[in-house]
Design a protein around this motif. Structure first.
Motif, PDB file in Angstrom:
ATOM      1  N   ARG A  78     -37.337  59.522 -28.043  1.00 23.29           N
ATOM      2  CA  ARG A  78     -36.484  58.768 -27.309  1.00 23.29           C
ATOM      3  C   ARG A  78     -36.391  59.219 -25.673  1.00 23.29           C
ATOM      4  O   ARG A  78     -36.490  60.553 -25.820  1.00 23.29           O
ATOM      5  CB  ARG A  78     -35.096  58.548 -27.549  1.00 23.29           C
ATOM      6  N   LEU A  79     -36.673  58.333 -24.794  1.00 26.44           N
ATOM      7  CA  LEU A  79     -36.548  58.832 -23.266  1.00 26.44           C
ATOM      8  C   LEU A  79     -35.085  58.963 -23.040  1.00 26.44           C
ATOM      9  O   LEU A  79     -34.363  57.841 -23.096  1.00 26.44           O
ATOM     10  CB  LEU A  79     -36.940  57.698 -22.434  1.00 26.44           C
ATOM     11  N   SER A  80     -34.620  60.029 -22.676  1.00 22.42           N
ATOM     12  CA  SER A  80     -33.112  60.253 -22.773  1.00 22.42           C
ATOM     13  C   SER A  80     -32.487  60.605 -21.186  1.00 22.42           C
ATOM     14  O   SER A  80     -31.517  60.116 -20.741  1.00 22.42           O
ATOM     15  CB  SER A  80     -32.510  61.357 -23.734  1.00 22.42           C
ATOM     16  N   ALA A  81     -33.356  61.011 -20.145  1.00 22.56           N
ATOM     17  CA  ALA A  81     -33.015  61.388 -18.916  1.00 22.56           C
ATOM     18  C   ALA A  81     -33.880  61.528 -17.839  1.00 22.56           C
ATOM     19  O   ALA A  81     -35.276  61.860 -18.336  1.00 22.56           O
ATOM     20  CB  ALA A  81     -32.135  62.691 -18.987  1.00 22.56           C
ATOM     21  N   VAL A  82     -33.685  61.248 -16.719  1.00 21.13           N
ATOM     22  CA  VAL A  82     -34.593  61.330 -15.706  1.00 21.13           C
ATOM     23  C   VAL A  82     -34.079  62.302 -14.363  1.00 21.13           C
ATOM     24  O   VAL A  82     -33.071  61.982 -14.133  1.00 21.13           O
ATOM     25  CB  VAL A  82     -35.075  59.936 -15.044  1.00 21.13           C
ATOM     26  N   ASN A  83     -34.739  63.362 -14.426  1.00 22.50           N
ATOM     27  CA  ASN A  83     -34.210  64.366 -13.484  1.00 22.50           C
ATOM     28  C   ASN A  83     -32.808  64.896 -14.062  1.00 22.50           C
ATOM     29  O   ASN A  83     -31.878  65.108 -13.107  1.00 22.50           O
ATOM     30  CB  ASN A  83     -34.389  64.162 -11.900  1.00 22.50           C
ATOM     31  N   GLY A  84     -32.505  64.879 -15.294  1.00 26.28           N
ATOM     32  CA  GLY A  84     -31.218  65.088 -15.741  1.00 26.28           C
ATOM     33  C   GLY A  84     -30.199  64.310 -15.725  1.00 26.28           C
ATOM     34  O   GLY A  84     -29.078  64.386 -16.349  1.00 26.28           O
TER      35      GLY A  84
ATOM     36  N   GLY B 148     -37.330  54.929 -11.302  1.00 27.32           N
ATOM     37  CA  GLY B 148     -37.198  55.316 -10.012  1.00 27.32           C
ATOM     38  C   GLY B 148     -37.985  56.866 -10.136  1.00 27.32           C
ATOM     39  O   GLY B 148     -37.533  57.891  -9.280  1.00 27.32           O
ATOM     40  N   ALA B 149     -38.858  57.025 -10.977  1.00 24.72           N
ATOM     41  CA  ALA B 149     -39.533  58.161 -11.093  1.00 24.72           C
ATOM     42  C   ALA B 149     -40.760  58.212 -10.357  1.00 24.72           C
ATOM     43  O   ALA B 149     -41.620  57.508 -10.647  1.00 24.72           O
ATOM     44  CB  ALA B 149     -39.546  58.520 -12.671  1.00 24.72           C
ATOM     45  N   GLY B 150     -41.091  59.371  -9.849  1.00 27.43           N
ATOM     46  CA  GLY B 150     -42.278  59.654  -9.076  1.00 27.43           C
ATOM     47  C   GLY B 150     -43.097  60.858  -9.484  1.00 27.43           C
ATOM     48  O   GLY B 150     -42.565  61.602 -10.432  1.00 27.43           O
ATOM     49  N   LEU B 151     -44.078  61.037  -8.835  1.00 27.88           N
ATOM     50  CA  LEU B 151     -44.823  62.506  -9.179  1.00 27.88           C
ATOM     51  C   LEU B 151     -43.920  63.787  -8.965  1.00 27.88           C
ATOM     52  O   LEU B 151     -43.054  63.825  -8.202  1.00 27.88           O
ATOM     53  CB  LEU B 151     -46.078  62.613  -8.478  1.00 27.88           C
ATOM     54  N   GLY B 152     -43.897  64.561 -10.145  1.00 23.98           N
ATOM     55  CA  GLY B 152     -43.109  65.648  -9.828  1.00 23.98           C
ATOM     56  C   GLY B 152     -41.737  65.669 -10.550  1.00 23.98           C
ATOM     57  O   GLY B 152     -41.210  66.952 -10.689  1.00 23.98           O
ATOM     58  N   ASP B 153     -41.421  64.393 -11.021  1.00 20.72           N
ATOM     59  CA  ASP B 153     -40.050  64.189 -11.687  1.00 20.72           C
ATOM     60  C   ASP B 153     -40.317  64.825 -12.788  1.00 20.72           C
ATOM     61  O   ASP B 153     -40.944  64.689 -13.470  1.00 20.72           O
ATOM     62  CB  ASP B 153     -39.558  62.790 -11.311  1.00 20.72           C
ATOM     63  N   THR B 154     -38.978  64.981 -13.318  1.00 17.36           N
ATOM     64  CA  THR B 154     -38.702  65.503 -14.793  1.00 17.36           C
ATOM     65  C   THR B 154     -38.383  64.308 -15.817  1.00 17.36           C
ATOM     66  O   THR B 154     -37.258  64.000 -15.451  1.00 17.36           O
ATOM     67  CB  THR B 154     -38.088  66.869 -14.925  1.00 17.36           C
TER      68      THR B 154
END
Lengths: 228, 832
Positions: free
Chosen positions: B543-549, B611-617
């Motif tokens: 599951r995808l749970s978080a983007v940049n925390g 809203g995620a781009g290169l380098g995001d976690t």
């Protein structure tokens, strides 16, 4: 009807051509009394047609004043002059100028309808009878001969009892015999209705029937003669 | 003039003009225009409904609401009050048993009305003859997928146990609506009656059950229900309609709609040109009448009051007739194509008829009104001096308004601002180009005059002397050719794109659940059986749970489920090579050194939504464990390629600790059915999903779209011919007069005819050049901005269009001007 029906005072007309200016009429002054018949004569290019157009309010002079049936033409706008034409003026043309889409009768009805006459059809019918075309009411212009078309045009011109009738070479497109009959008809109706007649012509015979002849040359009045 | 008189006179003039043939061009152009657009409108309307219906067959309903829990009773009540039919389906995984055998199965418990759309296809023997099922399984029976039989070593007629319940297997499922290509359903399907679920006693608290509320009904009731429901949905709910349900079908529908919209634009544009030409001729032929009326005392208002009602009446009659014609035309087409279209088609709605009428009036107002308004300004003096014409209109103002109205209309037709603007932009560019072309034409014909024979000189002189008329005709013919070229171009290209999207040997099966220790043996099996397959991909559920925390629910816009990628388990994979139909749009694909690094390659649209781009976690959850990985690249994915595709790809070595199964897609020819059966026996754990049926449906939809496109092409051509005819008519009076004069002066018929041929052939050739340039420009815009296709310089346009134009316009001009030499010069000179 008495008094003056048309007055031209120092009328001039210039047109712009290729950046320059061409004078067609210059310092033309005369008056026409009600009931008079006037022939404007002159060679081609002398300004006859331009003058009749100005007198009838189809165009405005570049200088000077024209009064038609008591109204100063310069003071009227395009629609005002159209109203005046509808009320006071009749026209007969060299090329007849009937509306091809309307029957002979409907062509005669047209000015009456434009003026709001309720009995347009009846009055048009009487006029068609008067010009001897009561058998041709439902014919279209192209089904009529040249002489017949001009008779329809005359009926149309007299339909609204105009104060002034303008005619531009009314016999120009007709043979001599037919032309002669058209002239007779024109003057008969003119006499019956007491209309003022102003016409442009090359035809000496026609000009001779008019009470007065105005000679134009290069845009100027060179002679104004009464018939004997 | 009094009003009744006016109308009487207007009516009489209209009748006379009609009888004299003055209005035929204008009227015909209007009828063709409205006929074409409303036929397209009706056709599109019904086709869209039909296509939506077919997609609904794949879905088993028009709308499905998925929920992990029963939904509020009010939601159901609302659906019922809107007159929607409905059914409830439960799906859950459960073990089924037969004798000593046990197998995890995907249980689907359905109500009596299932499916609401389409039909279950069943057979009595494995891979045997299929037929439509009547209804769904009665209580006590189970219909199962054939692949379950070898897994449990059972046959049709045996019983299997589900919880406390014994169910007799009576039918085999060949096709199940609502399950087309759905990878979530990995376990073999067991279809039972909902009544058996409670009796089996297998559903308790915490059971992994999904409720599917199926709805079907009238389109606007569905729209209203959807609009009512959407704002109330919770994150765990999922609303699936025909478009969202199946990406493949959705994309095809969308392209079809855009394409037909574009074709109708071309017809509207051409019709406008034809009408403008007809109206101009009409207006010019009424200068004398207007002058005479003015002379007899009619005011400018009287002139308008005379002609505007005529125009309005003409517009209503022409548009009405056009709508009737359009309706008949689309009916005829559907009759012709009965074989290919669904048996029952919804009747066309009233909207296309209204749009047709509106189109007619707007086109008429935009293109015919300006020349008619000019009649009001005819100087009365024209009765004495025929050369006097009214002042030209302020073209910018009037045509600007027309353009605005057309833009609105087009927007309404296409529903796409991009499409409308790119077509209008092309038209504007074409107009500019035209000015240059007309100027070049002047120059060229001046030069040509000296070398050419008398006939050619006469013909070319015609162009040279009337530069604006010539320019107008180049515009008209050029537009016609351009529309034809553009449509042919798009049609061929679009079809080839579709074809390449579905190549002859496209994968027709998905194979999932290949166990890790079976991968080598499975690959060997495929090689031995000569079965083509894609690469085998590992499949890890996470599951995808978080983007940049930040928790993913807070990242997404309200109501957005990330295209289904967020609120359910994702299929994650790893790979060292990029799939051939994927493309990196940002960042870079990894090298061997990146193996084992916590990196991911993310699908570009999902990245945008997140809203995620290169380098995001991004943080992923696997059962108990978590993993954070950095976005190293963004990819575009062709979801409709029938190949394994993934939102998230890791480099090798990152997911090794997670339990994985392997999957691929493969093509099995009909002759390889035995091999597929052998696969089911040799690899009992493997699940094979047959895509052939789904693809057959998609192919049929595309065939229908192709036919629709060809049909639309005919209408655009008709509109083009209307332009041609109007243009010929527009210059006919002058030609008749000149021809008569020339013949009086001794010109032979041959010379006149050769002159006409020369003139129109040159005109056609120039229009061809114009069309090639215009099509190139518009196609480039459309390809790159609307359809997102690769664009290459279309050189055949430049080779083909000028000769086609010369041939077509030359022949039409030659034919259209034949009256010039047929009529006696005397008659002509006397009537004109």
């Amino acid at each position: 009807m008495t008094g003056t029906i048309v007055t031209a005072e120092a009328v001039g007309k210039q047109v712009d051509i290729h950046g320059g200016s061409l004078t067609i009429l210059q310092d033309v002054s005369f008056t026409v009394a009600a009931g008079e018949s006037l022939a404007i004569v002159g060679v081609s290019g002398s300004g006859k047609s331009t003058l009749i157009g100005l007198l009838a309010g189809l165009d405005l002079p570049s200088s000077g004043r024209i009064t038609l049936a008591g109204e100063e033409l310069n003071a009227l706008d395009e629609d005002g002059r159209a109203r005046l034409r509808g009320q006071k003026v009749g026209f007969v043309f060299q090329t007849f100028q009937l509306l091809p889409g309307l029957t002979a009768l409907e062509n005669v009805m047209l000015p009456l309808e434009l003026a709001g006459h309720a009995d347009a059809a009846a009055r048009a019918g009487q006029l068609m009878q008067r010009v001897g075309l009561e058998q041709r009411l439902d014919h279209y212009p192209k089904q009529l001969s040249g002489g017949e078309q001009q008779r329809v045009a005359i009926a149309r011109a007299f339909a609204t009892h105009p104060a002034v009738l303008f005619a531009d070479e009314p016999t120009g497109n007709l043979d001599a015999r037919t032309g002669g009959r058209i002239i007779d008809l024109l003057f008969e109706l003119n006499a019956e209705q007491g209309t003022t007649l102003i016409l442009v012509t090359h035809d000496d015979k026609l000009a001779g029937r008019c009470g007065r002849r105005l000679h134009l040359d290069a845009g100027r009045v060179v002679a104004d003669e009464q018939s004997q | 003039m009094h009003t009744p008189h006016r109308f009487r006179l207007a009516w009489r003039l209209l009748l006379r003009d009609w009888r004299a043939g003055e209005l035929r061009i204008l009227f015909a152009a209007l009828v063709i225009a409205v006929g074409a657009t409303s036929a397209i409108g009706f056709f599109t309307d019904r086709l869209q409904q039909a296509m939506a219906g077919q997609s609904a067959e794949l879905l088993g309903a028009d709308l499905i609401l998925q929920s992990p829990r029963p939904v509020a009773a009010a939601w159901i009540a609302q659906a019922e009050s809107l007159g929607l039919r409905r059914d409830e389906v439960l799906t859950f995984p459960s073990m089924v048993m037969h004798g000593p055998g046990m197998q995890l199965a995907g249980i689907k418990a359905v109500g009596a009305h299932y499916p609401l759309r389409g039909a279950l296809r069943i057979s009595d023997t494995p891979y045997g003859e299929e037929r439509n099922a009547e209804g769904s399984p009665p209580p006590g029976e189970a219909w199962v997928e054939a692949r379950l039989l070898p897994l449990l070593d059972m046959a049709v007629g045996d019983s299997l146990s589900l919880g406390d319940r014994e169910l007799k297997v009576t039918r085999l499922i060949a096709f199940e609506p609502g399950n087309g290509g759905n990878l979530a359903a990995l376990a073999p399907r067991v279809l039972i009656s909902r009544a058996d679920v409670e009796a089996a006693g297998i559903l308790g608290p915490g059971s992994r059950v999904t409720l599917h509320y199926l709805f079907a009904g009238e389109a606007d009731a569905l729209v209203r229900y959807k609009a009512w429901l959407t704002p109330q949905l919770e994150p765990s709910h999922r609303l699936i309609d025909v478009r969202e349900g199946r990406p493949t079908v959705g994309a095809a529908l969308e392209r079809a709609e855009r394409y037909l919209g574009l074709a109708s634009l071309a017809a509207v544009l051409l019709a406008g040109v034809a009408i403008a030409m007809g109206a101009r001729r009409y207006s010019e032929r009424h200068f004398d009448v207007s002058a005479m009326l003015r002379c007899l005392g009619a005011s400018q208002g009287d002139i308008l009051a005379l002609y505007l009602p005529q125009l309005l009446l003409l517009g209503l009659l022409g548009s009405g007739l056009g709508v009737v014609l359009g309706a008949a035309a689309q009916g005829g087409l559907f009759l012709l194509l009965q074989e290919l279209l669904p048996a029952r088609l919804p009747p066309p709605g009233p909207l296309p008829a209204l749009l047709g009428l509106l189109t007619g009036l707007v086109v008429l107002a935009g293109f015919a009104l300006p020349p008619i308004l000019r009649l009001r300004q005819v100087p009365a003096l024209r009765v004495l001096r025929r050369e006097l014409t009214p002042l030209p209109l302020r073209a910018w103002l009037v045509y600007g308004a027309a353009l605005g109205a057309m833009t609105l209309l087009m927007g309404r037709y296409t529903g796409s601002a991009t499409l409308t603007l790119s077509v209008l932009g092309g038209a504007a560019a074409a107009l500019l180009l035209l000015a240059v072309l007309a100027w070049l034409l002047l120059r060229a014909s001046r030069g040509l005059r000296h070398g050419a024979g008398v006939a050619w000189r006469y013909g070319l002189n015609n162009l040279w002397r009337r530069p604006w008329s010539g320019a107008g005709q180049i515009l008209a013919f050029g537009l016609t050719l351009m529309a034809m070229a553009l449509i042919a171009l798009l049609r061929n290209d679009l079809l080839s794109t579709w074809q390449s999207q579905l190549p002859e040997r496209a994968p027709n099966h998905f194979v999932v659940n290949v166990l890790p220790d079976e991968v080598a043996r499975f690959e060997e099996f495929l090689r031995r059986q000569n079965i083509e397959s894609a690469q085998l991909y590992p499949l890890v559920r996470g599951r995808l749970s978080a983007v940049n925390g930040v928790p993913v629910e807070q990242v997404l816009a309200p109501g957005d489920d990330g295209g289904g990628a967020v609120n359910r388990e994702l299929n994650l994979t790893w790979s060292d090579t990029l799939q051939e139909d994927n493309a990196i749009v940002a960042g870079r694909w990894w090298t061997a050194q990146d193996a084992g690094q916590p990196l991911i390659s993310l699908e570009a649209k999902l990245a945008e939504r997140l809203g995620a781009g290169l380098g995001d976690t991004l943080r992923f959850t696997f059962g108990g464990s978590e993993l954070e990985a950095q976005v190293a690249s963004l990819r575009t994915v062709k979801w409709d390629s029938f190949r394994p595709n993934f939102f998230v790809i890791f480099p090798p070595g990152v997911l090794d600790a997670q339990p994985a199964t392997w999957m691929t897609s493969l093509y099995a020819a009909p002759s390889q059915r035995a091999a597929m059966a052998q696969m089911a026996r040799d690899f009992p754990a493997v699940t094979v999903i047959d895509l052939e049926r789904l693809m057959a449906q998609v192919r049929r939809i595309m065939e229908q779209v192709t036919l629709a496109v060809e049909y639309v092409l005919i209408f655009v051509l008709l509109a083009g011919f209307a332009v041609l005819y109007a243009a010929l008519q527009a210059s006919l009076d002058e030609r008749l007069y000149e021809g008569a004069l020339l013949r009086t002066l001794g010109a032979s018929r041959y010379q006149l005819r050769a002159g006409h041929l020369a003139e129109y052939a040159l005109l056609g050739a120039l229009a061809g050049v114009f069309a090639a340039a215009g099509s190139e420009l518009i196609a480039w815009q459309l390809y790159t901005r609307v359809f997102q296709l690769e664009y290459a310089f279309k050189w055949p346009l430049w080779l083909l269009l000028p000769p086609i134009g010369a041939l077509l316009i030359g022949a039409a001009g030659y034919w259209g001007t034949r009256r010039v030499v047929q009529r006696s010069p005397l008659v002509v000179l006397r009537t004109l």
